[in-house]
Design an enzyme around this catalytic site. Structure first.
Site, short mmCIF file in Angstrom:
data_model
loop_
_atom_site.label_atom_id
_atom_site.label_comp_id
_atom_site.label_asym_id
_atom_site.label_seq_id
_atom_site.Cartn_x
_atom_site.Cartn_y
_atom_site.Cartn_z
CB ALA A 63 -0.90 0.00 1.23
N GLY A 102 -0.71 -5.33 0.02
CA GLY A 102 -1.79 -5.13 -0.93
C GLY A 102 -1.48 -5.75 -2.28
CD GLU A 105 -4.74 -7.74 1.36
OE1 GLU A 105 -5.71 -8.10 2.05
OE2 GLU A 105 -4.22 -6.60 1.45
CD GLU A 125 -0.44 -6.33 4.60
OE1 GLU A 125 -1.00 -6.09 3.52
OE2 GLU A 125 0.16 -7.41 4.82
#
Length: 677
Positions: A63, A102, A105, A125
């Site tokens: 991210a 991310g 993901e 994370e």
């Protein structure tokens, strides 16, 4: 503004490409571009399949953390991942570099995944006190099983492509240099696949034994942290019979708890603080640096050997000097032993060990340092000895060579004064063991030249250290703040506390060990005057009896053959003897008082350091204590912790016990300010 996302149509395959250097972070513009790219592919009847890949050195590496704490611009990452997964045309993730957070993901939302052999994939994370909040905790166990999902989410370490392939996390390995073409070919291969493999449609099998074993195995690592437990709970939720949407709702709830909690704020603070520490106030970041081709190290003991390894491991040749052949042989032998131990664990290849040792030149000839660009003195802490060494260095070091002392508290300006080149002198305080500990205090003398300081700060990155600039004062940043903690802990012993009570409070706070455990590990005799008849304090009494800590099997604690500590009756007698001589009455000491006297005083000293400009910023002090002394990262360092506790509370606690409060601390408390903005 040009979108970082572009598309290319290759007959019946639409390739969606991100070019958002340096790491293709999933900021708002990237998310918007991905959404538009998928929509374009769905709307075009010619397109049968899609590929998502990235230009530059890596796939999406996470991210955009600069967005943390701000209102999120739409679409959020969960929306984008859901859109990819919902596509009725196959979407292939083409992975190179790292697919992290991310980025991982995004790949989980894709129907298929192809990666180059050197790629890595993971969800780090947890290292920022968070969890993968775009469905990662629900999709990972459904695709790759509970064991791997726990490893990836709760520990946060990425795995290589080969392991990801065997776990089913990726479907195919591409050629290292043919990813783009291989991904398009793979997309055509699966273009007509029905039904599409969607993670949300898979069932994750519960594995309570694996969960229990994982928790037990990592109990020490996770102690005190909130995020690992939240990640584990989310993975378990994916296996308890709940629907995918129920699992996503639970993940979102846990994510928001972490995001707005103190621990994640602390861990994110340190993430940014580490990067900020590399910046030197008042020096042009584009300043020309001195070239460092060879490093000299004086002293082949524990510190000198460890310091040498940092440079050897980075491919920088080292000349190491000792006074006696026996000491030189012993030191180089330890270096080789350390490297071979790493090779035995698979961390190094045998040829890497030989390359490192081949770059080491051991010698008894002090003049061999003449061709070194940086010379680091690493002998014991004695000002006269260090001055003598720097006088000799001044005579033989070439012009422009940087001269550094690995002192932990001595005055760098006094050391520099014996040279004709004080501008070339600074402190490089490595922490023991020097080849392992990440912190490096770089001590800027009154006359240290800007390019000297900038060169050493840049070099610290090369040798994989986290460097912090410190000013010249007794103990610099870390040891100066350690002193009041140790002094107050000793006073508390006389007033009625025990070593084990004080240490228990510090360990419960999150420290790896307490004040007295640390003394025993380092050596109770460090700094001792060596006169067993001169007993002025508890430490003198212990040292006079040979209670030097773990190395002698007894210090503030008694130790068994495995170095397990137990409270010592003899130490209790020594403390009682000093208490009676001091006419002090033994009283009950609360845990709260221990915190106030040993930790609040550290904050106070930190404020004095900032007042005196011995540290550039409060966050630098936090970095020193996280990386040099084991302050719990989930508390963000002593100055961040003080902000979290409330500065008024800190001031009140100090004043209650009669401590003089630093003006900076007092003024910030009165104005409602903080050390860290």
């Amino acid at each position: 503004m040009t979108s970082p996302i572009t598309t290319e149509l290759h007959d019946d395959v639409l390739v969606i490409i991100s070019n958002n250097p340096p790491v293709n972070a999933l900021g708002a513009a990237v998310r918007q571009g991905l959404e538009a790219g998928i929509a374009e592919g769905l709307a075009n009847p010619q397109v049968k399949a899609m590929v998502i890949r990235c230009d530059g050195r890596t796939f999406f590496a996470g991210a955009d953390i600069t967005e943390f704490g701000r209102p999120m611009q739409e679409p959020g990452l969960p929306t984008v991942v859901d859109m990819i997964e919902a596509s009725d045309k196959p979407v292939v993730a083409a992975i190179h570099g790292t697919a992290l957070g991310g980025g991982c993901e995004v790949t989980l939302g894709c129907h298929y995944r192809i990666a180059v052999p050197s790629a890595k994939i993971g969800t780090p994370e947890v290292k920022l006190g968070l969890l993968p909040g775009a469905g990662g905790t629900q999709r990972l166990p459904r695709i790759a099983g509970v064991k791997l999902a726990l490893e990836l989410t709760a520990k946060g370490d990425p795995i290589p492509a080969k392991l990801a392939l065997s776990a089913g996390l990726i479907d195919r390995i591409a050629g290292e240099d043919t990813l783009a073409a291989d991904a398009i070919a793979f997309a055509r291969e699966v273009a007509d696949a029905k039904p599409l493999p969607r993670a949300r449609d898979k069932v994750a099998q519960a594995d309570p034994e694996a969960v229990a074993a994982f928790k037990k195995e990592n109990a020490k690592r996770f102690r005190g942290f909130d995020a690992p437990a939240a990640n584990i709970a989310c993975v378990e939720k994916a296996t308890d019979g709940s629907s995918f949407d129920e699992g996503i709702a639970f993940e979102r709830q846990e994510f928001m708890k972490l995001m707005f909690g103190v621990q994640s704020a602390a861990q994110r603070h340190i993430f940014f603080a580490e990067r900020q520490a590399a910046k030197i106030d008042g020096i042009d970041p584009k300043i020309a640096l001195r070239e460092i081709k060879r490093v000299g190290v004086i002293g082949a003991g524990t510190m000198g050997g460890g310091i040498s390894m940092n440079f050897l491991s980075a491919g920088i040749p080292v000349t190491i000097v000792e006074m006696a052949q026996e000491a030189l042989d012993r030191g180089t032998g330890v270096i080789r032993k350390n490297y071979e131990a790493s090779a035995a664990k698979g961390r190094l290849k045998p040829e890497q060990v030989e390359a490192a040792m081949g770059a080491l030149t051991p010698t008894l000839d002090f003049s061999a340092l003449a061709d070194c660009d940086l010379i680091i003195e690493a002998v014991y802490e004695n000002m006269d000895v260090k001055k003598d060494i720097f006088t000799k260095l001044d005579a033989i070091a070439k012009p422009g060579a940087i001269l550094a002392s690995n002192t932990s508290y001595l005055n760098i300006d006094e050391i520099a004064s014996v040279t004709k080149r004080p501008g070339d002198v600074l402190g490089m305080h490595f922490f023991s063991p020097a080849n392992v500990m990440k912190l490096l205090e770089v001590v800027r003398g009154a006359q240290t030249e800007d390019d000297v300081l900038a060169t050493v700060m840049a070099l610290s990155k090369t040798i994989r250290k986290v460097a912090v600039v410190a000013g010249v004062c007794d103990g610099f940043i870390g040891n100066r703040m350690l002193k009041p903690r140790q002094v107050e802990a000793m006073k508390l012993l006389l007033e009625g506390a025990t070593p084990e009570q004080i240490d228990k409070v510090h360990v419960a706070f999150g420290m790896p060990m307490g004040a007295f455990q640390m003394s025993d590990l380092a050596g109770v005799d460090i700094g001792w005057h060596r006169d067993p008849t001169r007993i002025e304090n508890i430490r003198d009494a212990l040292a006079a009896e040979g209670r030097w800590g773990q190395k002698t099997g007894k210090g503030f604690y008694d130790y068994d053959e495995k170095r397990n500590p137990t409270p010592s009756p003899r130490v209790a007698e020594i403390i009682e003897d000093f208490r009676s001589k001091s006419n002090l009455q033994k009283r009950e000491i609360s845990d709260e008082e221990i915190v106030e006297k040993t930790l609040y005083t550290m904050v106070n000293e930190g404020a004095l350091i900032l007042e005196e400009k011995m540290a550039q910023r409060a966050s630098d002090i936090d970095v020193v204590w996280i990386y040099g002394y084991g302050w719990p990262v989930y508390r963000g360092g002593p100055m961040f912790w003080a902000d979290s506790e409330g500065l008024k509370k800190i001031v009140a606690g100090l004043e209650k016990h009669g401590f003089a409060v630093a003006e900076l601390l007092k003024s910030k408390a009165e104005s409602g300010g903080r050390f860290n903005g």
